[in-house]
Design a protein around this motif. Structure first.
Motif, PDB file in Angstrom:
ATOM      1  N   TRP A 167       4.949  15.482   9.227  1.00  0.00           N
ATOM      2  CA  TRP A 167       5.365  14.208   8.643  1.00  0.00           C
ATOM      3  C   TRP A 167       6.859  13.941   8.813  1.00  0.00           C
ATOM      4  N   THR A 252      11.924  10.131  -0.802  1.00  0.00           N
ATOM      5  CA  THR A 252      10.508  10.386  -0.556  1.00  0.00           C
ATOM      6  C   THR A 252       9.690  10.042  -1.795  1.00  0.00           C
ATOM      7  N   PHE A 254       5.577  10.845  -2.763  1.00  0.00           N
ATOM      8  CA  PHE A 254       4.323  11.439  -2.318  1.00  0.00           C
ATOM      9  C   PHE A 254       3.197  11.048  -3.274  1.00  0.00           C
ATOM     10  N   MET A 281      10.508   7.570   2.971  1.00  0.00           N
ATOM     11  CA  MET A 281       9.194   8.032   3.408  1.00  0.00           C
ATOM     12  C   MET A 281       8.203   7.915   2.259  1.00  0.00           C
ATOM     13  N   VAL A 283       4.284   8.642   1.333  1.00  0.00           N
ATOM     14  CA  VAL A 283       2.981   9.213   1.649  1.00  0.00           C
ATOM     15  C   VAL A 283       2.004   8.649   0.634  1.00  0.00           C
ATOM     16  N   GLU A 349      -0.406   9.736  10.305  1.00  0.00           N
ATOM     17  CA  GLU A 349      -1.509   9.655   9.349  1.00  0.00           C
ATOM     18  C   GLU A 349      -2.369  10.904   9.449  1.00  0.00           C
ATOM     19  N   ASN A 353      -4.179  10.675   4.401  1.00  0.00           N
ATOM     20  CA  ASN A 353      -2.822  10.192   4.128  1.00  0.00           C
ATOM     21  C   ASN A 353      -2.374   9.099   5.084  1.00  0.00           C
ATOM     22  N   VAL A 355       1.393   7.781   6.201  1.00  0.00           N
ATOM     23  CA  VAL A 355       2.798   8.133   6.092  1.00  0.00           C
ATOM     24  C   VAL A 355       3.608   6.966   6.664  1.00  0.00           C
TER      25      VAL A 355
END
Length: 360
Positions: A167, A252, A254, A281, A283, A349, A353, A355
């Motif tokens: 990622w 990030t 997630f 980023m 996710v 991806e 997920n 991304v």
């Protein structure tokens, strides 16, 4: 006995039998879910993987449990295909694939944590049922502890497999910046699994683990201490619209953005916190943009979890707008750009997920 009719249309007996068979299979699966949690907590799967196959008596002795319970538990697992049974020896065991799913917490296929989270969701059933009428919500901080712990255990194997290997390298130039030394805010970090993984991989970078849930931050501190990376991580109890710091090279999130009550405000705040050449980023659970394209086992699991945890948390925080766990890339892109970002692309991806990389 005459079959019922719906809107003057007679019931098709063959279709009803098919639906009934599916429902019975679902009922058996639902009953087995708590048995997975029991087997996980008592070390039954781990014992089967390490030394099996066993008779029920042998497994009970090995795990300091009681044979009648273990016997029924094993038979239930064999009936569902999660445990093997040898009728000639009366012994039960696990194939390597079954062990990867239920006994090996470091396996990318490990799913026992997901079932732990499911049991936690169900303890909020009455509150969420009432919220269907009131429109109120249940925050993550109000959920049963198994929701937080199970969520970490469900997502962490995927992060360990993909985060550093795939990622981050898929982001434009970020892997090299992190290796040289960068400033990173991991927002909505939960128990800190993602933060710890990044801190271990990029010792020259400095990280801040952010979550609005104080007890999750306490666990994240503990995880960082255990991993020996506490010197690289700061911790902050704050929401995604209030966390401190500026000039971050990377922010990030997630599997957290869709849970937020003000995703546009969160995007705007991330934009303000980033350096001019920084990146965000995200996710997120994999989803297509149309409902009909998510009507599959993965989409179903995420829609169910979203109903019990993601949407309730978003509504508890104001819900403007409510994204849900199957928002899809187009909807996410719309909200992110509304928050001030000019560039959003799908970096990579997995089957579970999406991304995304957002740039100012």
């Amino acid at each position: 006995m005459a079959l019922p009719t719906t809107a003057d249309e007679p019931v098709d007996e063959e279709k009803l039998d098919e639906l009934l068979g599916m429902a019975v299979a679902e009922l058996g699966a639902a009953y087995y879910a708590p048995l997975i949690v029991i087997g996980d907590r008592l070390g039954l799967y781990e014992a089967l993987a390490d030394g099996g196959p066993f008779t029920p008596a042998e497994l009970a002795e090995r795990t300091d449990t009681v044979e009648p319970y273990v016997s029924e538990w094993l038979a239930a697992g064999a009936a569902g295909g999660y445990v093997t049974y040898d009728s000639e020896t009366g012994r039960y065991g696990l194939t390597p694939e079954q062990a990867a799913l239920l006994a090996d917490e470091d396996s990318p296929a490990f799913l026992a944590g997901g079932f732990q989270g499911l049991m936690g969701y169900q303890r909020s059933l009455s509150a969420i049922e009432a919220d269907f009428r009131t429109g109120e919500g249940v925050g993550w901080h109000e959920q049963d502890g198994d929701v937080c712990h199970g969520t970490e255990r469900f997502y962490r194997p995927g992060y360990e497999t993909n985060l550093v290997a795939d990622w981050i390298p898929a982001l434009d130039g970020l892997d090299a910046r992190l290796r040289a030394g960068a400033r990173v805010a991991d927002v909505g970090c939960g128990h800190g699994a993602s933060t710890v993984i990044m801190a271990e991989a990029y010792p020259n970078s400095a990280f801040v683990a952010v979550d609005y849930h104080d007890r999750s931050i306490e666990v994240a501190r503990q995880r960082a201490d255990e991993a020996g990376v506490a010197d690289r991580i700061g911790f902050e109890v704050a929401t995604a619209t209030e966390f401190t710091g500026t000039d971050y090279d990377l922010v990030t999130m997630f599997d957290a953005y869709h849970d937020m009550g003000d995703p546009v405000g969160a995007a705007s705040h991330v934009r303000e916190a980033l350096a001019d050449d920084g990146a965000w980023m995200l996710v997120e659970p994999f989803a297509n943009d149309r409902v009909e394209d998510n009507l599959n086992p993965i989409g179903r699991a995420f829609y169910c979890a979203s109903t019990m945890a993601c949407v309730p948390n978003s509504l508890d925080q104001g819900g403007a707008p409510v994204l849900g766990a199957q928002a899809g890339e187009a909807r996410l892109r719309e909200v992110i750009t509304e928050g001030g970002f000019t560039s959003v692309r799908r970096a990579t991806e997995t089957p579970f997920n999406l991304v995304l990389e957002a740039r100012p």
